[in-house]
Scaffold this active site. Sequence first.
Site, PDB file in Angstrom:
ATOM      1  N   GLU A   1       0.927  -1.295  -0.002  1.00 51.88           N
ATOM      2  CA  GLU A   1      -0.015  -0.064  -0.064  1.00 51.88           C
ATOM      3  C   GLU A   1       0.922   1.320  -0.019  1.00 51.88           C
ATOM      4  OE1 GLU A   1      -2.465   0.637   3.366  1.00 51.88           O
ATOM      5  OE2 GLU A   1      -3.415  -1.500   3.288  1.00 51.88           O
TER       6      GLU A   1
ATOM      7  N   ASP B   1      -5.371   8.797  10.617  1.00 49.12           N
ATOM      8  CA  ASP B   1      -3.953   8.428  11.114  1.00 49.12           C
ATOM      9  C   ASP B   1      -3.524   8.975  12.343  1.00 49.12           C
ATOM     10  OD1 ASP B   1      -2.925   6.700   8.948  1.00 49.12           O
ATOM     11  OD2 ASP B   1      -3.520   8.418   7.367  1.00 49.12           O
TER      12      ASP B   1
END
Lengths: 270, 404
Positions: free
Chosen positions: A49, A60
Amino acid sequence: MSKLKDNIIAQQFKDKKPLITYICGGDPNLALTEKLIPCLAEAGSDLIEVGIPFSDPLADGPVIQAAAQRALQSGTTLKKLLISLEKLRDKIDVPLILMGYYNSILNFGEERFARAARKAGIAGVIIPDLPVDAAAKLPVYLAEEEISQIRLVTPNTSRQRLQQIASQSEGFLYCVALLGTTGANDQIYPELKGYLDRVRQAAGKLPLGLGFGIDGPEKVKKIIDYPDGIIIGSALIETIQTGGDEAEMLAKAAEFIESIKAAMPAAAVK
Amino acid sequence: MSRAVKNEFEMSRGYFADFGGRFVPETLVPALDELETVYLELKDKPEFKNELKSLLKNYSGRPTPLYFAEQLSNYYDGPRIYLKREDLNHTGAHKINNTLGQILLAVRMGKKRIIAETGAGQHGVATATVAARFNLECEIYMGAEDIERQALNVYKMEMLGAKVIPVTSGSQTLKDATNEAIRDWVRNVEDTHYIIGSVVGPHPYPMLVRDFQRIIGDECRRQISEETGQLPDYILACVGGGSNAMGIFYPFLEDLNVKLIGIEAAGHGVKTDQHAATLTAGRVGILHGSKSYLLQDEDGQVIPAYSISAGLDYPGVGPEHSYLKEKQRVNYQSVTDQEAIAAFKLLSEKEGIIPALESSHALAYLEKLVPQLQKKDVVVVNLSGRGDKDINNFRKIEEADLHV
């Protein structure tokens, strides 16, 4: 089901539990990304990824936020990232997945993004802030370019919604291991087995990838029985960051991947 | 056309035509569903309405007056200018209309903990206030830079029992405080309610914050009719995220003779890179879970906003404003720091009312509007907050000017 069988991402789950690794594109610059991706593939990553750096990455934690900041500081843009990935497309066999926030793609143009991603050899896309019921044309354009859209579920996703999401996820289903942001390794996974059993009921044959908070071989050993594959991002980035120069960063990355692979069973027990 | 202005929203859940939606991590979807369900269940129940009404009246001091600013009107020698006195609310701004509504929802959902983001600290204080009143744990995210600039409000929040968490990521201002509040919510979604401070964020926030703020416009409509026997010709309000503007505009959306003007912060000028005029100079994008106009660069990275007013210093804007801009129902303009400062002084001197720097942007637009109007015209300016918090800041600016 033929769709699943032919899917290049799903194929990685056929005879093993794949290790899926995440790095942020352009961290700290695109030159390193161009070396890091083949290095991760060589060391044993089964799927890679690549994050599209974004100024406001809501899903995140601090490690990936910092990675995105480094990437942006070195001038990385989605356009430049796609050019770098296109250069790699014939050099590696491992399928590449782009992970990014919807604004990056919306700004680039959804149709243009799908076409450019295909040209760069991208196999799949993960967008953590684009829920299955959000109004977006992107899924149509991705389908036209035969790019899989991998959807996410979380431990608090309702049964009905699990079905809805699983039915629209291609390649695999990204199971977020905890209520939290990426890199939250201080949390234990409550009822992981029950959670993944519940997801599996809704997902049928679609493979389940588990990510968020998997920080090293010890954690891998504890959880590897339940999912069909695992995703590691923040811990890998932190390890790479301990390298003093480029060569050391690549060596650290390879070593880390090998240590994770060693903690995983050689073949899937499905 | 006006009927369609409102109804289009109802046609597609969570969207104002193309704007709004819920662009959030999946973890938050159940919490947003719960919030929407509880709100829709409660909003028309007499028990809920009465409790909120009683708090707004006895705790916050509503209805706020609609004040005829005779001296300001004389000064301009033009239209009759009225001020909707949201500055007279408890905690000094309109923010408490929303926090009172949301805290009742949080209590009803059985949440134990409240989080919020704040820029200037007005929403943080309004949240800490209601959390104290309802005995809920409260943590406020605030950019490290704003903590420096707004020390008094930090002290107030702490005195009210809230914990102020400095945000050091990104530009260390409101945008980043909002990111951190959302991340906190992702981690603690089961026992925490996030009181968002403006008509921004994922559905249902833009709808419910607007509904809690529309009391400004509802009262204004009644008051101006009683006072003048007519509806206003113009309503002016400043727009950062846009909650005070949405609150006063909403009940007038269908009255097409009432011209609505939203005023953004042009900072050092919309042609510079130092402004917060999202609707004037932005492009459509996604920030904090909704689709709306956004200050962003060519690559889609969010550009930090700038304004002398910390409450307008936000690179996004509520999605319903984007919708009203495209529908051309609201006219969006902007004024610079300097124009706002002049208006701040003028109102203080002419009326003995020190306005917030945010509200001073709306007042400043009178300079441009008044020459086009006639004496019989009626203008309402939403005075969204009082300026006590800005006095230190203002003094620094004056001193700096003296040294130029």
